[in-house]
Design an enzyme around this catalytic site. Structure first.
Site, PDB file in Angstrom:
ATOM      1  N   LYS A  52       0.839  -1.207   0.000  1.00 40.60           N
ATOM      2  CA  LYS A  52       0.000   0.000   0.000  1.00 40.60           C
ATOM      3  C   LYS A  52       0.871   1.253   0.000  1.00 40.60           C
ATOM      4  O   LYS A  52       0.599   2.221  -0.694  1.00 40.60           O
ATOM      5  CB  LYS A  52      -0.948  -0.011   1.208  1.00 40.60           C
ATOM      6  CG  LYS A  52      -2.046  -1.056   1.050  1.00 40.60           C
ATOM      7  CD  LYS A  52      -2.955  -1.239   2.246  1.00 40.60           C
ATOM      8  CE  LYS A  52      -3.877  -2.426   1.962  1.00 40.60           C
ATOM      9  NZ  LYS A  52      -4.897  -2.680   2.983  1.00 40.60           N
ATOM     10  N   GLN A  96      -5.306  -1.694   9.251  1.00 41.53           N
ATOM     11  CA  GLN A  96      -5.161  -3.016   8.632  1.00 41.53           C
ATOM     12  C   GLN A  96      -5.738  -4.111   9.547  1.00 41.53           C
ATOM     13  O   GLN A  96      -5.409  -4.180  10.727  1.00 41.53           O
ATOM     14  CB  GLN A  96      -3.670  -3.287   8.347  1.00 41.53           C
ATOM     15  CG  GLN A  96      -3.391  -4.527   7.524  1.00 41.53           C
ATOM     16  CD  GLN A  96      -3.839  -4.422   6.075  1.00 41.53           C
ATOM     17  OE1 GLN A  96      -3.987  -3.331   5.522  1.00 41.53           O
ATOM     18  NE2 GLN A  96      -4.080  -5.552   5.440  1.00 41.53           N
ATOM     19  N   ASP A 119     -11.609   2.407   3.376  1.00 43.31           N
ATOM     20  CA  ASP A 119     -11.936   0.980   3.254  1.00 43.31           C
ATOM     21  C   ASP A 119     -13.440   0.770   3.022  1.00 43.31           C
ATOM     22  O   ASP A 119     -13.861  -0.316   2.646  1.00 43.31           O
ATOM     23  CB  ASP A 119     -11.582   0.248   4.564  1.00 43.31           C
ATOM     24  CG  ASP A 119     -10.194  -0.364   4.553  1.00 43.31           C
ATOM     25  OD1 ASP A 119      -9.758  -0.809   3.477  1.00 43.31           O
ATOM     26  OD2 ASP A 119      -9.569  -0.407   5.628  1.00 43.31           O
TER      27      ASP A 119
HETATM   28  N1  L34 Z   1      -8.391  -2.618   6.742  1.00 42.66           N
HETATM   29  N2  L34 Z   1      -7.622  -4.716   6.208  1.00 42.66           N
HETATM   30  C1  L34 Z   1      -8.104  -3.527   5.813  1.00 42.66           C
HETATM   31  N3  L34 Z   1      -8.321  -3.235   4.509  1.00 42.66           N
HETATM   32  C2  L34 Z   1      -8.036  -4.135   3.539  1.00 42.66           C
HETATM   33  O1  L34 Z   1      -8.292  -3.862   2.261  1.00 42.66           O
HETATM   34  C3  L34 Z   1      -7.495  -5.383   3.922  1.00 42.66           C
HETATM   35  N4  L34 Z   1      -7.117  -6.336   2.995  1.00 42.66           N
HETATM   36  C4  L34 Z   1      -7.314  -7.747   3.340  1.00 42.66           C
HETATM   37  C5  L34 Z   1      -6.681  -7.992   4.712  1.00 42.66           C
HETATM   38  N5  L34 Z   1      -6.907  -6.887   5.647  1.00 42.66           N
HETATM   39  C6  L34 Z   1      -7.316  -5.665   5.280  1.00 42.66           C
HETATM   40  C7  L34 Z   1      -6.039  -6.229   2.200  1.00 42.66           C
HETATM   41  O2  L34 Z   1      -5.433  -5.183   2.021  1.00 42.66           O
HETATM   42  C8  L34 Z   1      -6.569  -8.446   2.220  1.00 42.66           C
HETATM   43  N6  L34 Z   1      -5.738  -7.416   1.627  1.00 42.66           N
HETATM   44  C9  L34 Z   1      -4.731  -7.654   0.664  1.00 42.66           C
HETATM   45  C10 L34 Z   1      -3.979  -6.628   0.113  1.00 42.66           C
HETATM   46  C11 L34 Z   1      -2.980  -6.872  -0.815  1.00 42.66           C
HETATM   47  C12 L34 Z   1      -2.720  -8.140  -1.212  1.00 42.66           C
HETATM   48  C13 L34 Z   1      -3.445  -9.183  -0.678  1.00 42.66           C
HETATM   49  C14 L34 Z   1      -4.445  -8.935   0.254  1.00 42.66           C
HETATM   50  C15 L34 Z   1      -1.600  -8.371  -2.171  1.00 42.66           C
HETATM   51  O3  L34 Z   1      -0.823  -7.494  -2.439  1.00 42.66           O
HETATM   52  N7  L34 Z   1      -1.467  -9.589  -2.694  1.00 42.66           N
HETATM   53  C16 L34 Z   1      -0.449  -9.964  -3.639  1.00 42.66           C
HETATM   54  C17 L34 Z   1       0.546 -10.939  -3.021  1.00 42.66           C
HETATM   55  C18 L34 Z   1       1.198 -10.431  -1.810  1.00 42.66           C
HETATM   56  C19 L34 Z   1       2.052 -11.488  -1.131  1.00 42.66           C
HETATM   57  O4  L34 Z   1       3.038 -11.905  -1.748  1.00 42.66           O
HETATM   58  O5  L34 Z   1       1.719 -11.895  -0.021  1.00 42.66           O
HETATM   59  C20 L34 Z   1      -1.124 -10.682  -4.797  1.00 42.66           C
HETATM   60  O6  L34 Z   1      -0.574 -10.647  -5.897  1.00 42.66           O
HETATM   61  O7  L34 Z   1      -2.184 -11.275  -4.588  1.00 42.66           O
END
Ligand code: L34
Length: 283
Positions: A52, A96, A119
């Site tokens: 982020k 988060q 959010d």
């Molecule tokens: N308050 N909490 C709040 N807002 C959110 O919008 C979230 N979420 C979820 C968990 N808690 C939260 C996220 O940000 C899930 N989430 C989230 C954000 C980014 C990614 C996955 C989940 C992400 O960048 N995923 C990458 C892989 C990252 C890795 O290697 O672990 C992907 O390509 O899927």
């Protein structure tokens, strides 16, 4: 055989648009700021928060990170939220999730100003989503809608099945599909014969957090399959709620994990922060 939906590419486009708009605002002397709070040291949360922050850098959004120890009390956290509510530099506040067990997530979310709730988790914004007033788009569901749109497949009139009924994804996801005139079914852990429901779906969104729950035999030929799951397996690898290998034989379009919905969640957060900055500027 299916086409793989490239969440990284779609999210890059969204972020480029945000970056351009932020640059325009800067010419008028308006900046956008996002405060991200992380409590404790959950490794997955750390990765997401880092992503982020990088997205903010790319878009030209000022980011303020508050990394608090796991022992932080609920009162301390709420005090910080209140301070950020009053902070002029901060347009968006994100805490988060998940929070440590001793903190009531709802109590914290209820204290975020609805105008800074990028959010869209605050009850006021949840209510607005219900009536189709998308001041802030719920990040993950909105990201899913963008991914569906990127395929060129229309939601209107389609059988849409959402697996999962969380407040963060399943419920707002169903609402977005409904507002786009899909016929929506929401399945969950008590659903009888999940496979039968899934097999009817033209558009299937899996958001349950159970690795590889959705297998190819549960997917209609030619369906669009969106996998919201981010499950970390024992070997450290990420895996979705969909069994990608068998599902890709049936789907017309499918999202991978990683590189699907995750990057979109972050791109939509940038979009919401931009919206919050514009709202403030219009005051
Ligand atoms: N308050 N909490 C709040 N807002 C959110 O919008 C979230 N979420 C979820 C968990 N808690 C939260 C996220 O940000 C899930 N989430 C989230 C954000 C980014 C990614 C996955 C989940 C992400 O960048 N995923 C990458 C892989 C990252 C890795 O290697 O672990 C992907 O390509 O899927």
């Amino acid at each position: 055989m299916s086409m793989i939906i490239d969440g990284k590419a779609v999210s890059a486009k969204v972020k480029e648009n945000v970056r351009d708009e932020i640059a325009e605002l800067k010419k008028k002397g308006i900046t956008a700021g996002l405060a991200v709070i992380i409590v404790g040291d959950d490794p997955a949360s750390k990765v997401y928060v880092r992503n982020k922050k990088l997205a903010c850098e790319f878009c030209g959004i000022d980011s303020y990170e508050y990394a608090l120890p796991a022992e932080t009390t609920q009162d301390e956290l709420i005090s910080l939220v209140k301070k950020l509510n009053a902070d002029e530099r901060v347009d968006g506040i994100l805490c988060q999730l998940p929070l440590p067990e001793h903190i009531d997530e709802k109590a914290v979310i209820d204290n975020i100003s609805p105008d800074k709730d990028v959010d869209a988790f605050h009850p006021v914004n949840v209510g607005r989503i219900m009536i189709g007033d998308y001041r802030f788009l719920p990040c993950t569901p909105a990201g899913v809608m963008e991914l569906i749109a990127s395929t060129g497949v229309e939601v209107k009139g389609k059988e849409c099945v959402v697996v999962g009924r969380s407040n963060i994804v399943g419920k707002p996801m169903a609402m977005l599909l409904l507002h786009n005139s899909g016929t929506v079914t929401v399945c969950h852990s008590k659903t009888k014969d999940l496979a039968e429901h899934c097999r009817k779906a033209d558009i299937l969104v899996a958001a349950v957090g159970v690795p590889k729950l959705i297998t190819g035999d549960m997917i209609k030929d030619g369906a669009v399959v969106i996998d919201v799951g981010v499950n970390r397996l024992e070997n450290g690898k990420l895996c979705g709620d969909v069994d990608f290998e068998s599902a890709k034989e049936k789907a017309s379009y499918i999202t991978p994990v990683p590189g699907g919905v995750g990057p979109m969640t972050i791109a939509m957060l940038m979009k919401n922060t931009l919206a919050a900055a514009k709202m403030k500027a219009a005051e």
